[in-house]
Scaffold this motif. Structure first.
Motif, mmCIF file in Angstrom:
data_model
loop_
_atom_site.group_PDB
_atom_site.id
_atom_site.type_symbol
_atom_site.label_atom_id
_atom_site.label_comp_id
_atom_site.label_asym_id
_atom_site.label_seq_id
_atom_site.Cartn_x
_atom_site.Cartn_y
_atom_site.Cartn_z
ATOM 1 N N UNK A 172 8.887 4.429 1.546
ATOM 2 C CA UNK A 172 9.024 5.604 0.688
ATOM 3 C C UNK A 172 10.113 5.443 -0.351
ATOM 4 N N UNK A 173 10.976 4.426 -0.180
ATOM 5 C CA UNK A 173 12.037 4.227 -1.170
ATOM 6 C C UNK A 173 11.461 3.599 -2.435
ATOM 7 N N UNK A 174 12.101 3.917 -3.550
ATOM 8 C CA UNK A 174 11.693 3.332 -4.826
ATOM 9 C C UNK A 174 12.596 2.121 -5.097
ATOM 10 N N UNK A 175 12.014 1.098 -5.676
ATOM 11 C CA UNK A 175 12.791 -0.109 -5.951
ATOM 12 C C UNK A 175 12.449 -0.610 -7.344
ATOM 13 N N UNK A 176 13.452 -1.128 -8.036
ATOM 14 C CA UNK A 176 13.238 -1.694 -9.370
ATOM 15 C C UNK A 176 13.204 -3.215 -9.241
ATOM 16 N N UNK A 177 12.096 -3.805 -9.684
ATOM 17 C CA UNK A 177 11.975 -5.271 -9.651
ATOM 18 C C UNK A 177 11.569 -5.752 -11.046
ATOM 19 N N UNK A 178 11.661 -7.042 -11.252
ATOM 20 C CA UNK A 178 11.268 -7.616 -12.537
ATOM 21 C C UNK A 178 9.754 -7.490 -12.714
ATOM 22 N N UNK A 179 9.319 -7.272 -13.930
ATOM 23 C CA UNK A 179 7.877 -7.155 -14.207
ATOM 24 C C UNK A 179 7.156 -8.487 -14.046
ATOM 25 N N UNK A 180 7.928 -9.577 -13.977
ATOM 26 C CA UNK A 180 7.315 -10.899 -13.785
ATOM 27 C C UNK A 180 7.041 -11.188 -12.307
ATOM 28 N N UNK A 181 7.541 -10.324 -11.412
ATOM 29 C CA UNK A 181 7.271 -10.510 -9.985
ATOM 30 C C UNK A 181 5.788 -10.323 -9.711
ATOM 31 N N UNK A 182 5.251 -11.185 -8.843
ATOM 32 C CA UNK A 182 3.818 -11.126 -8.559
ATOM 33 C C UNK A 182 3.521 -10.252 -7.346
ATOM 34 N N UNK A 183 2.305 -9.768 -7.286
ATOM 35 C CA UNK A 183 1.845 -9.007 -6.125
ATOM 36 C C UNK A 183 0.351 -9.208 -5.979
ATOM 37 N N UNK A 184 -0.136 -9.085 -4.736
ATOM 38 C CA UNK A 184 -1.585 -9.169 -4.501
ATOM 39 C C UNK A 184 -2.169 -7.767 -4.574
ATOM 40 N N UNK A 185 -3.295 -7.629 -5.242
ATOM 41 C CA UNK A 185 -3.895 -6.313 -5.417
ATOM 42 C C UNK A 185 -4.582 -5.906 -4.109
ATOM 43 N N UNK A 186 -4.327 -4.670 -3.702
ATOM 44 C CA UNK A 186 -4.909 -4.148 -2.462
ATOM 45 C C UNK A 186 -3.842 -3.948 -1.404
ATOM 46 N N UNK A 187 -4.275 -3.479 -0.235
ATOM 47 C CA UNK A 187 -3.330 -3.311 0.867
ATOM 48 C C UNK A 187 -3.576 -4.375 1.926
ATOM 49 N N UNK A 188 -2.568 -4.630 2.745
ATOM 50 C CA UNK A 188 -2.681 -5.684 3.755
ATOM 51 C C UNK A 188 -3.718 -5.283 4.800
ATOM 52 N N UNK A 189 -4.513 -6.249 5.234
ATOM 53 C CA UNK A 189 -5.547 -5.988 6.232
ATOM 54 C C UNK A 189 -4.908 -5.700 7.589
ATOM 55 N N UNK A 190 -5.703 -5.175 8.514
ATOM 56 C CA UNK A 190 -5.220 -4.912 9.873
ATOM 57 C C UNK A 190 -4.500 -3.587 9.992
ATOM 58 N N UNK A 191 -4.769 -2.634 9.097
ATOM 59 C CA UNK A 191 -4.116 -1.328 9.143
ATOM 60 C C UNK A 191 -4.556 -0.519 10.360
ATOM 61 N N UNK A 192 -3.722 0.419 10.769
ATOM 62 C CA UNK A 192 -4.046 1.264 11.937
ATOM 63 C C UNK A 192 -3.831 0.566 13.258
ATOM 64 N N UNK A 193 -3.186 -0.579 13.224
ATOM 65 C CA UNK A 193 -2.985 -1.358 14.451
ATOM 66 C C UNK A 193 -2.147 -0.596 15.470
ATOM 67 N N UNK A 194 -1.150 0.142 14.987
ATOM 68 C CA UNK A 194 -0.232 0.818 15.912
ATOM 69 C C UNK A 194 -0.806 2.120 16.469
ATOM 70 N N UNK A 195 -1.962 2.548 15.951
ATOM 71 C CA UNK A 195 -2.520 3.821 16.406
ATOM 72 C C UNK A 195 -3.185 3.719 17.768
ATOM 73 N N UNK A 196 -3.593 2.517 18.156
ATOM 74 C CA UNK A 196 -4.179 2.348 19.484
ATOM 75 C C UNK A 196 -3.053 2.272 20.506
#
Length: 276
Positions: A172-196
């Protein structure tokens, strides 16, 4: 008479320094030894490609050869094969898999890549509101933020003049990073793992067997005074405030360390408006 002098001299000699009490569990963890991570069956470090000219100025195409499980990690990994830009050979990379990736998929990494799930682009090339994962903290560090299963960061705002981008992290925190930093589009797979729910101790045993020696955890109040600051007493109680100073020495630094507040979080959280 000489024997008496020897006894007096021995008694007057300074005693060697001896530590009181026992070295407690949190101190022993720093030594490593039995507390080292169990990494025998792990597949390798999940990182972006090394930042090269192909990614800086254009894009490079790769193929997802397989989606694999990594021991001790909640998220699946993707093995991606690229053609080496300079030599007749393949380059293999291990990415944190995004939700929706599949074997045989083409992924594109670079400035000019298309905005689709699984592609890797600099944050400055993506529109505001894009969901990204495995984001770099410093340009070229190959991924540091939003890497756990189901996690993602959101691009909040760009500042093209300063070359920086604000992102909202999974915490929930906001962070300032360089615009040249890369990221993969989408969310990480395996979500909801802790709900079981775990349901039984055996599952927790096998979970932590793959990670490190951190289970089962004996509570401090269940110990003797020599083993923990919370130990001892005729009832299991701490006996003093559970909060402890940021500057407490190791061996005393247990409980709620440098707590700003304690107790349950009650009421609704107020979202502060963005400063423009």
């Amino acid at each position: 008479d000489s024997a008496l002098d020897v006894v007096v001299a021995l008694r007057a000699r300074p005693r060697p320094f001896s530590k009181m009490g026992r070295v407690i569990r949190s101190q022993r963890k720093g030594r490593g030894s039995i507390f080292k991570s169990h990494n025998t069956h792990r597949k390798g470090a999940a990182k972006h490609r090394v930042l090269d000219n192909a990614e800086r100025n254009h894009y490079i195409k790769g193929t997802v050869s397989e989606i694999i499980h990594d021991s001790g990690r909640g998220a699946p990994l993707a093995r991606v094969t690229f053609r080496d830009p300079y030599k007749y050979r393949h380059q293999k990379a291990l990415f944190v898999a995004a939700e929706g990736m599949y074997s045989g998929q083409f992924v594109y990494c670079g400035k000019k890549a298309v905005l689709t799930v699984g592609n890797v682009k600099p944050l400055g090339e993506m529109p505001e509101g894009t969901i990204v994962c495995n984001v770099e903290e410093k340009t070229g560090d190959r991924g540091a933020l939003a890497r756990a299963s189901g996690d993602y960061a959101i691009i909040v705002a760009h500042n093209p003049d300063a070359g920086i981008t604000r992102i909202k992290l999974p915490s929930g925190t906001k962070k300032v990073v360089s615009s040249a930093c890369r990221g993969m589009i989408g969310q990480v797979a395996g979500g909801g793992r802790t709900e079981k729910p775990m349901l039984k101790a055996g599952r927790a045993y096998h979970k932590y067997k793959a990670k490190r020696n951190s289970w089962p955890k004996v509570r401090g109040v269940a110990m003797n005074p020599v083993e923990h600051p919370h130990g001892g007493g005729n009832h299991q109680h701490i006996g003093h405030a559970s909060t402890v100073s940021r500057y407490a020495p190791p061996g005393q630094k247990v409980g709620l360390i440098a707590a700003r507040r304690t107790g349950r979080l009650r009421g609704t959280s107020v979202v502060k408006p963005e400063k423009n």
